[in-house]
Design a protein around this motif. Structure first.
Motif, mmCIF file in Angstrom:
data_model
loop_
_atom_site.group_PDB
_atom_site.id
_atom_site.type_symbol
_atom_site.label_atom_id
_atom_site.label_comp_id
_atom_site.label_asym_id
_atom_site.label_seq_id
_atom_site.Cartn_x
_atom_site.Cartn_y
_atom_site.Cartn_z
ATOM 1 N N ASP A 198 0.815 -1.217 0.000
ATOM 2 C CA ASP A 198 0.000 0.000 0.000
ATOM 3 C C ASP A 198 0.845 1.262 0.000
ATOM 4 N N THR A 202 0.200 4.367 -2.466
ATOM 5 C CA THR A 202 -0.144 5.661 -1.895
ATOM 6 C C THR A 202 0.827 6.742 -2.342
ATOM 7 N N ARG A 242 -8.140 4.437 -1.724
ATOM 8 C CA ARG A 242 -7.994 4.318 -0.271
ATOM 9 C C ARG A 242 -9.214 4.891 0.419
#
Length: 264
Positions: A198, A202, A242
């Motif tokens: 992640d 991100t 997200r």
């Protein structure tokens, strides 16, 4: 591999520091051995030529990694993503050859900023560069190293001499978190070394939110890198894919130095 990732075995970090001073790049993403120039010509005789299956890594590193097999671990990393803003329009205004030279100038500036700050050039993807920093390569202050690299890149890209066509409008982001770092490959055969998770996704999304000359640093990276964020602009961003928002602080590249006024 475990010692390399954790920093308990500093051998690779020391080797990289030596190799990156040998002219000249591009360099192996792992050991930093140069592929070109006099240094590259000599090192090729000792197995440090580009690996045909992945020209970003030398044959020596691939040979060593294959002895260990596909392996990695979840560790804390800092990621730097930077890309050229408005590259589609820039490309339309240039010949294909000139645009290729423009991208090459960006690649060279990016690689130097990342290597000079003890990071790994994970990959180039079109008009984007990805830098990877973790304790085994960059030391415990890997977040600060990633921020320094990003700031240096924005500074040099903002100069008139950044490319034959002038300044390169770059936006960037740095984020810190847990990622799987290690080797990848099909059927147990190693062909790359990278970070997954992640934190990678991100950072990529944050970089897409940065305007030319802007560096977005997540609060996690700013805290880990001891960045004084009190006087800086802060933003809360909704990142695609997200559910949670991401808090960042904004750094901007300084105005070009006075000497740029006289540069062609």
């Amino acid at each position: 591999m475990r010692g390399f990732l954790s920093g308990e075995d500093p051998g690779m970090a020391r080797f990289r520091r030596v190799m990156r001073h040998i002219p000249h790049g591009p360099n192996c993403k792992l050991c930093a051995a140069p592929f070109e120039g006099p240094g590259g010509a000599v090192l090729r005789q000792f197995g440090f030529a580009r690996y045909p299956g992945n020209p970003a890594i030398c044959g020596s590193c691939i040979k060593g990694l294959n002895k260990m097999g596909v392996y990695g671990a979840e560790i804390e990393v800092s990621l730097l993503f930077a890309d050229i803003r408005g590259s589609t329009g820039i490309g339309e205004a240039m010949s294909p050859t000139d645009f290729r030279a423009y991208l090459d100038a960006f690649y060279k500036l990016s690689a130097k900023a990342i290597l000079d700050n003890d990071g790994i050039v994970d990959k180039f993807v079109g008009d984007e560069v990805i830098g990877l920093f973790f304790i085994g390569i960059s030391g415990r202050e890997h977040s600060a190293a990633a921020i320094r690299a990003a700031r240096e890149l924005l500074s040099v890209a903002g100069r008139m001499v950044a490319s034959a066509s002038g300044r390169i409008p770059v936006g960037a982001a740095v984020h810190t978190g847990i990622a799987f770092v290690g080797t990848t490959g099909a059927s147990g055969s190693v062909n790359d070394f990278t970070a997954l998770g992640d934190v990678v996704n991100t950072t990529a999304r944050l970089a897409g939110e940065a305007a030319a000359g802007e560096l977005l640093v997540s609060v996690e990276a700013a805290t880990a890198g001891s960045l004084d964020s009190a006087p800086l602009e802060s933003r809360t961003l909704s990142v695609r894919g997200r559910s949670d928002t991401v808090d960042v602080v904004v750094l901007r590249s300084p105005p070009p130095p006075n000497q740029d006024l006289n540069e062609p």
